[in-house]
Design an enzyme around this catalytic site. Structure first.
Site, PDB file in Angstrom:
ATOM      1  N   LYS A 149       0.854  -1.180   0.000  1.00 28.34           N
ATOM      2  CA  LYS A 149       0.000   0.000   0.000  1.00 28.34           C
ATOM      3  C   LYS A 149       0.892   1.232   0.000  1.00 28.34           C
ATOM      4  O   LYS A 149       2.044   1.120   0.422  1.00 28.34           O
ATOM      5  CB  LYS A 149      -0.908   0.002   1.229  1.00 28.34           C
ATOM      6  CG  LYS A 149      -0.139   0.349   2.518  1.00 28.34           C
ATOM      7  CD  LYS A 149      -1.002   0.937   3.585  1.00 28.34           C
ATOM      8  CE  LYS A 149      -0.160   1.703   4.563  1.00 28.34           C
ATOM      9  NZ  LYS A 149      -0.760   2.210   5.715  1.00 28.34           N
ATOM     10  N   HIS A 179      -0.778  -5.789   5.532  1.00 26.54           N
ATOM     11  CA  HIS A 179      -0.178  -6.656   6.561  1.00 26.54           C
ATOM     12  C   HIS A 179      -1.123  -6.910   7.730  1.00 26.54           C
ATOM     13  O   HIS A 179      -0.934  -7.863   8.484  1.00 26.54           O
ATOM     14  CB  HIS A 179       1.181  -6.111   7.028  1.00 26.54           C
ATOM     15  CG  HIS A 179       1.103  -4.853   7.805  1.00 26.54           C
ATOM     16  ND1 HIS A 179       1.121  -3.633   7.210  1.00 26.54           N
ATOM     17  CD2 HIS A 179       1.005  -4.629   9.132  1.00 26.54           C
ATOM     18  CE1 HIS A 179       1.039  -2.700   8.137  1.00 26.54           C
ATOM     19  NE2 HIS A 179       0.961  -3.271   9.319  1.00 26.54           N
ATOM     20  N   LYS A 183      -2.106 -10.811  10.387  1.00 25.07           N
ATOM     21  CA  LYS A 183      -2.011 -10.942  11.840  1.00 25.07           C
ATOM     22  C   LYS A 183      -2.792 -12.161  12.322  1.00 25.07           C
ATOM     23  O   LYS A 183      -3.865 -12.473  11.812  1.00 25.07           O
ATOM     24  CB  LYS A 183      -2.539  -9.668  12.516  1.00 25.07           C
ATOM     25  CG  LYS A 183      -1.583  -8.492  12.322  1.00 25.07           C
ATOM     26  CD  LYS A 183      -2.056  -7.277  13.054  1.00 25.07           C
ATOM     27  CE  LYS A 183      -1.080  -6.136  12.859  1.00 25.07           C
ATOM     28  NZ  LYS A 183       0.184  -6.329  13.552  1.00 25.07           N
ATOM     29  N   HIS A 241      -6.545  -0.800   5.741  1.00 28.04           N
ATOM     30  CA  HIS A 241      -6.608  -1.613   6.957  1.00 28.04           C
ATOM     31  C   HIS A 241      -8.008  -1.661   7.592  1.00 28.04           C
ATOM     32  O   HIS A 241      -8.530  -2.730   7.877  1.00 28.04           O
ATOM     33  CB  HIS A 241      -5.633  -1.083   8.007  1.00 28.04           C
ATOM     34  CG  HIS A 241      -4.218  -0.971   7.535  1.00 28.04           C
ATOM     35  ND1 HIS A 241      -3.620  -1.936   6.755  1.00 28.04           N
ATOM     36  CD2 HIS A 241      -3.287  -0.015   7.725  1.00 28.04           C
ATOM     37  CE1 HIS A 241      -2.376  -1.569   6.495  1.00 28.04           C
ATOM     38  NE2 HIS A 241      -2.154  -0.410   7.064  1.00 28.04           N
TER      39      HIS A 241
HETATM   40  P1  NAP Z   1      12.126   4.130   1.621  1.00 25.90           P
HETATM   41  O1  NAP Z   1      12.835   3.855   2.891  1.00 25.90           O
HETATM   42  O2  NAP Z   1      12.157   5.521   1.063  1.00 25.90           O
HETATM   43  O3  NAP Z   1      12.701   3.114   0.523  1.00 25.90           O
HETATM   44  C1  NAP Z   1      12.459   3.263  -0.848  1.00 25.90           C
HETATM   45  C2  NAP Z   1      13.343   2.277  -1.585  1.00 25.90           C
HETATM   46  O4  NAP Z   1      13.135   2.431  -2.978  1.00 25.90           O
HETATM   47  C3  NAP Z   1      14.819   2.481  -1.331  1.00 25.90           C
HETATM   48  O5  NAP Z   1      15.449   1.235  -1.250  1.00 25.90           O
HETATM   49  C4  NAP Z   1      15.283   3.222  -2.581  1.00 25.90           C
HETATM   50  O6  NAP Z   1      16.644   2.957  -2.755  1.00 25.90           O
HETATM   51  C5  NAP Z   1      14.416   2.553  -3.635  1.00 25.90           C
HETATM   52  N1  NAP Z   1      14.237   3.374  -4.827  1.00 25.90           N
HETATM   53  C6  NAP Z   1      13.734   4.630  -4.913  1.00 25.90           C
HETATM   54  N2  NAP Z   1      13.754   5.058  -6.188  1.00 25.90           N
HETATM   55  C7  NAP Z   1      14.272   4.051  -6.928  1.00 25.90           C
HETATM   56  C8  NAP Z   1      14.547   3.896  -8.303  1.00 25.90           C
HETATM   57  N3  NAP Z   1      14.289   4.851  -9.198  1.00 25.90           N
HETATM   58  N4  NAP Z   1      15.077   2.721  -8.722  1.00 25.90           N
HETATM   59  C9  NAP Z   1      15.352   1.737  -7.843  1.00 25.90           C
HETATM   60  N5  NAP Z   1      15.121   1.831  -6.525  1.00 25.90           N
HETATM   61  C10 NAP Z   1      14.577   2.976  -6.069  1.00 25.90           C
HETATM   62  O7  NAP Z   1      10.591   3.737   1.716  1.00 25.90           O
HETATM   63  P2  NAP Z   1       9.929   2.566   2.616  1.00 25.90           P
HETATM   64  O8  NAP Z   1       9.541   3.132   3.921  1.00 25.90           O
HETATM   65  O9  NAP Z   1      10.790   1.371   2.590  1.00 25.90           O
HETATM   66  O10 NAP Z   1       8.569   2.312   1.830  1.00 25.90           O
HETATM   67  C11 NAP Z   1       8.489   1.688   0.570  1.00 25.90           C
HETATM   68  C12 NAP Z   1       7.022   1.562   0.189  1.00 25.90           C
HETATM   69  O11 NAP Z   1       6.372   0.713   1.110  1.00 25.90           O
HETATM   70  C13 NAP Z   1       6.279   2.898   0.231  1.00 25.90           C
HETATM   71  O12 NAP Z   1       5.321   2.925  -0.804  1.00 25.90           O
HETATM   72  C14 NAP Z   1       5.592   2.877   1.580  1.00 25.90           C
HETATM   73  O13 NAP Z   1       4.408   3.655   1.599  1.00 25.90           O
HETATM   74  C15 NAP Z   1       5.280   1.389   1.713  1.00 25.90           C
HETATM   75  N6  NAP Z   1       5.173   0.948   3.113  1.00 25.90           N
HETATM   76  C16 NAP Z   1       6.214   1.125   3.975  1.00 25.90           C
HETATM   77  C17 NAP Z   1       6.108   0.666   5.288  1.00 25.90           C
HETATM   78  C18 NAP Z   1       7.258   0.808   6.274  1.00 25.90           C
HETATM   79  O14 NAP Z   1       7.145   0.279   7.387  1.00 25.90           O
HETATM   80  N7  NAP Z   1       8.326   1.467   5.931  1.00 25.90           N
HETATM   81  C19 NAP Z   1       4.923   0.026   5.704  1.00 25.90           C
HETATM   82  C20 NAP Z   1       3.882  -0.140   4.786  1.00 25.90           C
HETATM   83  C21 NAP Z   1       4.027   0.320   3.484  1.00 25.90           C
HETATM   84  P3  NAP Z   1      17.646   3.912  -3.551  1.00 25.90           P
HETATM   85  O15 NAP Z   1      17.381   5.302  -3.113  1.00 25.90           O
HETATM   86  O16 NAP Z   1      18.990   3.381  -3.197  1.00 25.90           O
HETATM   87  O17 NAP Z   1      17.348   3.686  -4.986  1.00 25.90           O
END
Ligand code: NAP
Length: 491
Positions: A149, A179, A183, A241
């Site tokens: 999401k 997620h 649960k 959710h």
């Molecule tokens: P994040 O920490 O900003 O990670 C984003 C990832 O995408 C990084 O590994 C980044 O690495 C990569 N990326 C960005 N642009 C890219 C490109 N052009 N080519 C290849 N890789 C690229 O974000 P996140 O928190 O992990 O969240 C990711 C997604 O999951 C989001 O949509 C978020 O809403 C969702 N989400 C996250 C969580 C959570 O707990 N964090 C929970 C539910 C949903 P580089 O910059 O090295 O390319």
């Protein structure tokens, strides 16, 4: 009791966004735990991909560090070393042409029958990733794609993402993850309803007075301010959710646990939700935004300070009165609320049964409360059935409201896997029951979009609430107008 581990077939899992927060905090700790439990079959590989210029050794070091931070099992050094040995990395920019050939080469060398692509990136990259995978010949019949999401920010953008995924993958290859559905207690809700003869006969408006769904967070927006400012609580939490939880409580018994049987029933609930739009949003919805206040032992800043935008209209709290227009639920409201900087982190479903029609007890016996079934998803998963019982002793008939406590951790004395552990293994097994189908996601947006539109038209700012409280006073009024109240005392 020992948990039964069913091994999965060998697989290759590519994590796009493999250097991001989700991968570090959730995905790799979950995979490590499954690896430790012996669920993987060799030769399985985990391949991280993102723009950072790392080699396999450099990436393994980042994953090792992440596990030290986010996995309680990181001290098992021999196992950790074996786990790191199956991790690889491909530097790749989704929008550019570099890296894709390398990934294709890696996958085709010693190919695994099961190939999973996890898109732990922002949704604007989903379509491009699917396209590149197809263009580089990586989509095999055994491939599946997992998306996080938010799937869009409204019905139209969700449809565009789904179209882009659907152009490359068949619907049964697409795993839209929520997620919450992974649960233990959420699945137990299905066991409770459909594996017992007790509840289903009374699971309707004749016996159930109301249902509350609370997903409360005590933290603010933290580092997610930029994303949150464009989303708000309705899109971030309710569209996925809370509506998914509502579906599982309200759905008719599916014919089986087959993915489409369950998803067909959830879809019917979404289609039966009474519309909330400009004509009734003021009566049925409350949106709030936190102000500075006491929180987690200190003074928390306001939302506008957190995001550095004084004029922000983004809601950090939503309460809704939801009605389901069908025979089973007409007359039983579902009260939904979610928010940030609330007094505690808790996710809970409370099913309140109707009052008894007549009391045979004298007033001295005490107040008779409604029977309540409380299903807690976090922090400590479990189910409690609150009942009136006689207080022990010879002091006459004194009634007490007490919980019949079904705490899973104690009852089964086994480790309950984290949601991501179960969901990731379900993907490898090809079991889509706990994932959302395209029509579900789009039906949820069809119901959410008019609420957002109504708020936009009203031009009223979200109601303020102090950090560390249960939202604006209007959220309390929303329920009290119906002669009811939120059940914080039994949370
Ligand atoms: P994040 O920490 O900003 O990670 C984003 C990832 O995408 C990084 O590994 C980044 O690495 C990569 N990326 C960005 N642009 C890219 C490109 N052009 N080519 C290849 N890789 C690229 O974000 P996140 O928190 O992990 O969240 C990711 C997604 O999951 C989001 O949509 C978020 O809403 C969702 N989400 C996250 C969580 C959570 O707990 N964090 C929970 C539910 C949903 P580089 O910059 O090295 O390319």
């Amino acid at each position: 009791m020992v948990s039964r581990i069913l091994k999965v077939d060998p697989f290759d899992l590519v994590v796009f966004g493999g250097t991001g927060d989700l991968a570090h905090r959730k995905l790799f700790p979950a995979l490590f735990r499954r690896f430790l439990d012996g669920q993987f079959t060799a030769p399985s590989r985990l391949i991280g991909a993102s723009r950072q210029n790392l080699d396999d050794a450099g990436y393994r070091a980042t994953i090792c560090e992440a596990l030290q931070r986010f996995s309680s099992e990181a001290g098992r050094t021999d196992a950790l070393k074996s786990f790191l040995d199956i991790i690889f990395y491909v530097p790749l920019d989704v929008g550019a042409d570099t890296g894709w050939d390398l990934l294709a080469k890696k996958l085709s060398a010693d190919p695994s029958p099961v190939r999973a692509f996890y898109l732990a990136t922002t949704p604007d990259l989903f379509g491009m990733i699917a396209k590149q995978l197809a263009a580089h010949g990586m989509v095999t019949p055994g491939s599946r794609i997992i998306v996080e999401k938010p799937i869009g920010r409204d019905g139209a953008s969700a449809a565009r993402i789904n179209d882009a995924l659907g152009a490359v993958f068949a619907e049964q290859q697409i795993y839209r993850i929520d997620h919450y559905l992974g649960k233990e207690t959420v699945q137990n809700l299905m066991a409770l309803r459909f594996a017992n003869a007790l509840l289903e006969p009374v699971w309707n408006s004749a016996h159930i007075d109301n249902v509350e769904i609370t997903v409360a967070e005590s933290i603010g927006v933290e580092e997610r301010g930029a994303y949150y400012e464009t989303a708000g609580a309705l899109r971030d939490m309710v569209q996925n959710h809370l509506l998914q939880l509502l579906c599982l409580i309200a759905m008719e018994p599916p014919a089986s646990m087959e993915a489409d049987a369950v998803r067909d029933e959830k879809l019917k609930v979404l289609k039966a939700l009474a519309p909330i739009d400009v004509s009734n949003a003021a009566k049925l919805t409350v949106r709030g935004q936190y102000r500075s206040g006491a929180s987690e032992g200190g003074v928390a800043p306001s939302y506008t300070q957190d995001v550095g935008k004084d004029e922000s209209m983004t809601e950090t709290f939503v309460a809704l009165k939801v009605c389901i227009d069908n025979w089973r639920w007409a007359g039983t409201p579902f009260y939904l609320r979610t928010g940030k900087r609330l007094p505690q982190r808790v996710s809970e479903l409370i099913v309140s049964f109707r009052e008894i029609p007549h009391s045979i007890f004298s007033p001295e016996s005490g107040k008779i409360s409604k029977t309540r079934l409380v299903i807690r998803l976090q922090p400590d998963e479990g189910i409690k059935l609150w009942l009136m019982l006689k207080e022990p002793g010879a002091g006459g008939m004194r009634l007490r409201y007490v919980p019949l406590d079904m705490n899973f951790a104690e009852a089964f004395a086994i480790y309950a896997p984290e949601a991501y552990e179960r969901l990731l293994m379900d993907v490898i097994r090809g079991n889509a029951t706990l994932f959302m189908r395209r029509d579900e996601v789009e039906a949820a947006w069809r119901w959410i979009d008019p609420i957002k539109e109504a708020w936009g038209q009203s031009n009223e700012p979200p109601r303020p609430y102090f950090a560390g409280t249960w939202g604006p006073a209007a959220a309390i009024a929303l329920v009290e107008r119906d002669g009811r109240s939120w059940n914080e005392e039994i949370l």
